[in-house]
Design an enzyme around this catalytic site. Structure first.
Site, PDB file in Angstrom:
ATOM      1  N   THR A  14       0.818  -1.096  -0.048  1.00  0.00           N
ATOM      2  CA  THR A  14      -0.112   0.001   0.057  1.00  0.00           C
ATOM      3  C   THR A  14       0.951   1.402   0.089  1.00  0.00           C
ATOM      4  O   THR A  14       0.715   2.119  -0.458  1.00  0.00           O
ATOM      5  CB  THR A  14      -0.972   0.031   1.251  1.00  0.00           C
ATOM      6  N   SER A  64       1.224  -7.474  -0.948  1.00  0.00           N
ATOM      7  CA  SER A  64       2.091  -8.543   0.001  1.00  0.00           C
ATOM      8  C   SER A  64       0.835  -9.551   0.085  1.00  0.00           C
ATOM      9  O   SER A  64       1.459 -10.584   0.637  1.00  0.00           O
ATOM     10  CB  SER A  64       2.506  -8.127   1.034  1.00  0.00           C
ATOM     11  N   THR A  97       1.462  -4.468   4.329  1.00  0.00           N
ATOM     12  CA  THR A  97       1.311  -4.768   5.581  1.00  0.00           C
ATOM     13  C   THR A  97       0.855  -6.127   5.899  1.00  0.00           C
ATOM     14  O   THR A  97       1.099  -6.747   6.803  1.00  0.00           O
ATOM     15  CB  THR A  97       0.398  -3.774   6.384  1.00  0.00           C
ATOM     16  N   ASP A  98       0.268  -6.873   4.810  1.00  0.00           N
ATOM     17  CA  ASP A  98      -0.616  -8.084   5.002  1.00  0.00           C
ATOM     18  C   ASP A  98       0.380  -9.155   5.502  1.00  0.00           C
ATOM     19  O   ASP A  98      -0.121 -10.115   6.237  1.00  0.00           O
ATOM     20  CB  ASP A  98      -1.409  -8.475   3.921  1.00  0.00           C
TER      21      ASP A  98
HETATM   22  N1  ASP Z   1      -2.696  -5.642   0.695  1.00  0.00           N
HETATM   23  C1  ASP Z   1      -1.595  -4.589   1.162  1.00  0.00           C
HETATM   24  C2  ASP Z   1      -0.391  -5.122   0.817  1.00  0.00           C
HETATM   25  O1  ASP Z   1      -0.221  -6.048   1.996  1.00  0.00           O
HETATM   26  C3  ASP Z   1      -1.847  -4.020   2.232  1.00  0.00           C
HETATM   27  C4  ASP Z   1      -1.023  -3.007   2.707  1.00  0.00           C
HETATM   28  O2  ASP Z   1       0.054  -2.920   2.187  1.00  0.00           O
HETATM   29  O3  ASP Z   1      -1.227  -2.209   3.784  1.00  0.00           O
HETATM   30  O4  ASP Z   1       0.421  -4.996   0.088  1.00  0.00           O
END
Ligand code: ASP
Length: 317
Positions: A14, A64, A97-98
């Site tokens: 993100t 991710s 973050t995932d």
């Molecule tokens: N779906 C995103 C990822 O993990 C979520 C994020 O980065 O906050 O790439």
């Protein structure tokens, strides 16, 4: 120390995402903006010393949630390469973050770096009205530029001003800016106006070297099954048929497992499949007992226990 290099490795997430509107925080596409462009927007980036002090590489560009072994291997090889350079002070990895806690734990288990390796991220896309990525990046640079005491540092995660250890960190919230926690271990410290306030020591780094075998190694199939009301051995039996090599059970409470699921897991062990118990609980650590039917992974969440088990199987342990 100011002539030492900081390396930035981009992997997407993100922090590199874009949304159709600056007010949109949840409906966006991750991994759209290159890490060079993210850094170019930071204050002071173009002040003249950038080219000497910073090395920037786009290792991958993905959401991710789709992280896979190929990207992990590529990333580990680049991290090991830069850690070995005498003029590299620290490494910052931009990541979604995932699965951030998985990549952080993977790098820590594999390399236990004695120089800082800092993963950072964002909860809002890069073109949000008030994005959180730029501050997280600056905070990560502050951690990557800091010297660890007595060869300690390890892999850390920086988000919303807090610094977490790779072993404890966990994403605990789907959209809050402060989306991570280290449970009852708490954060290692905070970044305040570019300065670090440490609450405890850095994780110990052992400076392991990356075996050349990793690039060609076949990743063993290790799956996670969960114990819950009504759980039985159906999934375990299906996975045995699929050739699974290891199973992690996300156990209830202090590592308890439904008797029907436990019976299937004991059978799996008797057939040579490695089994580990980790707790579903968000805090605390599993306390193994003398009469446990299944081995435990105290202190690890199910996803991290899976990584530990895969690496152990790859190393023939
Ligand atoms: N779906 C995103 C990822 O993990 C979520 C994020 O980065 O906050 O790439």
């Amino acid at each position: 120390m100011s002539n030492q290099k900081i390396v930035f490795l981009g992997t997407g997430g993100t922090i590199a995402g874009t949304a159709a509107s600056a007010l949109e925080h949840s409906d966006y596409t991750a991994a759209q903006v290159g890490v060079h462009a993210l850094l170019a927007s930071l204050p002071g980036w173009n002040d003249g010393q950038g080219a000497e002090r910073y090395v920037v590489e786009q290792v991958a560009q993905l959401d991710s949630k789709d992280m896979g072994f190929d990207v992990w291997v590529k990333l580990a090889i680049r991290v090991a390469h830069f850690l070995a350079q005498a003029d590299v002070q620290g490494i910052v990895i931009t990541h979604g973050t995932d699965t951030l806690e998985e990549t952080a734990y993977f790098l820590q288990a594999l390399l236990a770096p004695s120089k800082p390796v800092v993963l950072t991220c964002a909860m809002r896309p890069s073109n949000a009205l008030v994005p959180d990525g730029p501050q997280n990046l600056l905070d990560a640079v502050a951690v990557a530029s800091s010297a660890g005491a007595h060869g300690a540092h390890g892999v850390t995660v920086v988000c919303a001003g807090a610094i977490y250890g790779a072993e404890e960190v966990q994403k605990i919230h789907p959209y809050r800016l402060n989306a991570f926690s280290a449970g009852d271990a708490g954060p290692i410290g905070f970044v305040e106006q570019g300065r670090l306030r440490l609450l405890r020591d850095w994780p110990r780094g052992q400076g392991l070297t990356l075996g050349s075998a990793l690039a060609d190694a076949a990743w063993p199939r290790v799956e996670i099954v969960m114990s819950y009301a009504g759980a039985d051995g159906t999934v375990v039996r299906a996975l045995l048929k699929a050739g699974v090599k290891g199973l992690v059970v996300a156990a209830t409470g202090n590592g308890t497992v439904h008797q029907d699921l436990e019976a299937a897991l004991v059978l799996a062990m008797q057939q040579g499949v490695k089994v580990l118990r980790a707790t579903r609980c968000a805090e605390g650590r599993l306390l193994p007992g003398a009469n446990d039917a299944l081995p435990a992974a105290p202190g690890l969440t199910p996803v991290k226990a899976r990584i530990a088990l895969m690496l152990a199987l790859m190393q023939g342990r």
